[in-house]
Write an enzyme that holds these catalytic residues in place. Structure first.
Site, PDB file in Angstrom:
ATOM      1  CG  ASP A 101      -1.733   1.221   1.381  1.00 33.77           C
ATOM      2  OD1 ASP A 101      -2.142   1.782   0.349  1.00 33.77           O
ATOM      3  OD2 ASP A 101      -1.978   1.644   2.527  1.00 33.77           O
ATOM      4  CG  ASP A 287      -3.953   4.730  -1.801  1.00 40.57           C
ATOM      5  OD1 ASP A 287      -3.260   3.728  -1.551  1.00 40.57           O
ATOM      6  OD2 ASP A 287      -4.930   5.076  -1.109  1.00 40.57           O
TER       7      ASP A 287
END
Length: 405
Positions: A101, A287
């Site tokens: 992430d 992201d």
């Protein structure tokens, strides 16, 4: 013979310098909840204000991540996560699947001492079985909005492919209230953003690998596939560099504007060539932990009007699947380069029963930063564009991803 030897040496050097991590794509938690007909109920129960009041007594007094002012920063990260890969912790190695992430900086996995239902359904770290484990004793709390974590900090050996990070700080989750992570296909999360974003003290994983000279270049890159044939990885994380076979054309680089998230400047967002959104420039987060593209509520509502999307009672937007070919393109301008998505690329198709529904890949999330409201470029964008994260020069690069026809 000499030419063959040189080629073999070059291949050996390249293969040791770069580590490929296969990524799997799964249904997001949001899609699972929708298929079961319980998404609306779940979202009501997991609103940040309601969730905080219900579970605040479970966390140490003063846990910073429980402040409502911070909750919006990570609120939707893992409701929409789709891609994950494998890591190993401890000696002997214990395997875990994690979301890699770029929208967070912490590494955590469930602990064998965890008492929550979510932990019982996932692989749990057994500290007592690892000869290289170091107990820390400090506690931590992370508020994701759609899921909270309480845990203890530890250090152990981490392996990703052939790369090793010694004495890696990580969190052992011992309490995960609510049901957000019960449905997750992954065990934990490995954050790849800057250290200033970390809730857990110590170096994030990639920083540790840089400090221990595990990678030749301070770069990692992501390739996410649209569709895959049987046995083909659905995506790939490349640690230590980039793979020119996975993209075409030049790389367009964007300097990081604030070292927390991978945050860059976005010049504008245009619908069918008209720069109606973000006309004076705005900030965007790259992201990999979410499948959506998100932006300020005002802008996203305008965008949905322009593409003819209809709102639902839980904040999502539906599009008539029959009209996809006639819908406008949406173009993001980054570093002077235009990145255009067609309706087929920004719409998410889901089958419920015997009907196909088309959901908008855009979502309203209001994230405030010193530089102004933030947009989030998630997998809807990153599937179309190969992404390169360069810690050496603090920049993010994009190129057109190659997809099999």
């Amino acid at each position: 013979m000499m030419k063959l030897l040189l080629l073999l040496l070059l291949w050996t050097w390249t293969s040791s310098a770069l580590v490929r991590v296969p990524l799997r794509r799964v249904l997001s938690i949001r899609s699972q909840l929708r298929a079961e007909g319980v998404l609306e109920e779940f979202l009501k129960e997991h609103r940040p204000d309601m969730f905080n009041r219900r579970y605040a007594q479970c966390f140490p007094p003063g846990t910073p991540s429980l402040r409502l002012g911070r909750s919006s920063e990570k609120i939707y990260n893992f409701m929409d996560a789709q891609y994950y890969g494998e890591i190993n912790l401890g000696n002997p190695q214990q395997n875990f699947s994690v979301v890699f992430d770029t929208g967070s900086s912490d590494l955590w996995v469930p602990s064998t001492y965890c008492v929550s239902q979510a932990c019982a359904l996932h692989r749990r770290f057994r500290a007592f079985e690892s000869t290289s484990f170091h107990h820390d004793g400090r506690t931590f709390g992370i508020h994701y909005g759609s899921g909270h974590l309480l845990g203890v900090m530890a250090r152990d050996t981490l392996k990703i492919g052939s790369l090793t990070a010694q004495n890696q700080e990580f969190g052992e989750s011992v309490y995960e209230p609510g049901s957000a992570f019960v449905r997750a296909s992954f065990d934990g999360v490995l954050g790849m953003a800057y250290p200033s974003l970390a809730e857990i003290l110590g170096n994030p994983v990639f920083d540790n690998m840089l400090a221990q000279k595990e990678v030749d270049e301070p770069i990692f890159s992501f390739y996410l596939r649209r569709k895959t044939s049987s046995g083909t990885p659905e995506g790939e994380l490349l640690l230590g560099g980039k793979d020119e076979a996975l993209y075409s054309g030049p790389i367009s680089w964007n300097p990081v504007t604030a070292k927390g998230y991978w945050q860059i400047k976005m010049e504008s967002v245009a619908v069918q060539g008209v720069s109606s959104l973000c006309p004076r420039g705005c900030q965007a987060i790259v992201d990999t932990g979410t499948s959506l593209i998100a932006g300020p509520t005002v802008d996203i509502l305008s965008l949905h009007q322009l593409i003819g999307a209809t709102p639902t009672n839980i904040g999502e937007f539906l599009i008539d699947c029959v009209r996809l070919s006639s819908l406008p393109h949406v173009t993001f301008v980054l570093g002077g380069t235009e990145y255009t998505l067609t309706a087929e690329q920004y719409v998410r198709k889901e089958t419920l029963g015997d009907k196909e529904f088309c959901f908008s890949g855009f979502q309203a999330i209001d994230i405030v930063s010193p530089e102004g409201p933030l947009w989030i470029l998630g997998d809807v964008f990153l599937t179309e564009f190969y992404s390169i994260f360069d810690r050496g020069h603090d920049r993010v690069g994009f190129a057109f991803a190659k997809h099999p026809t």
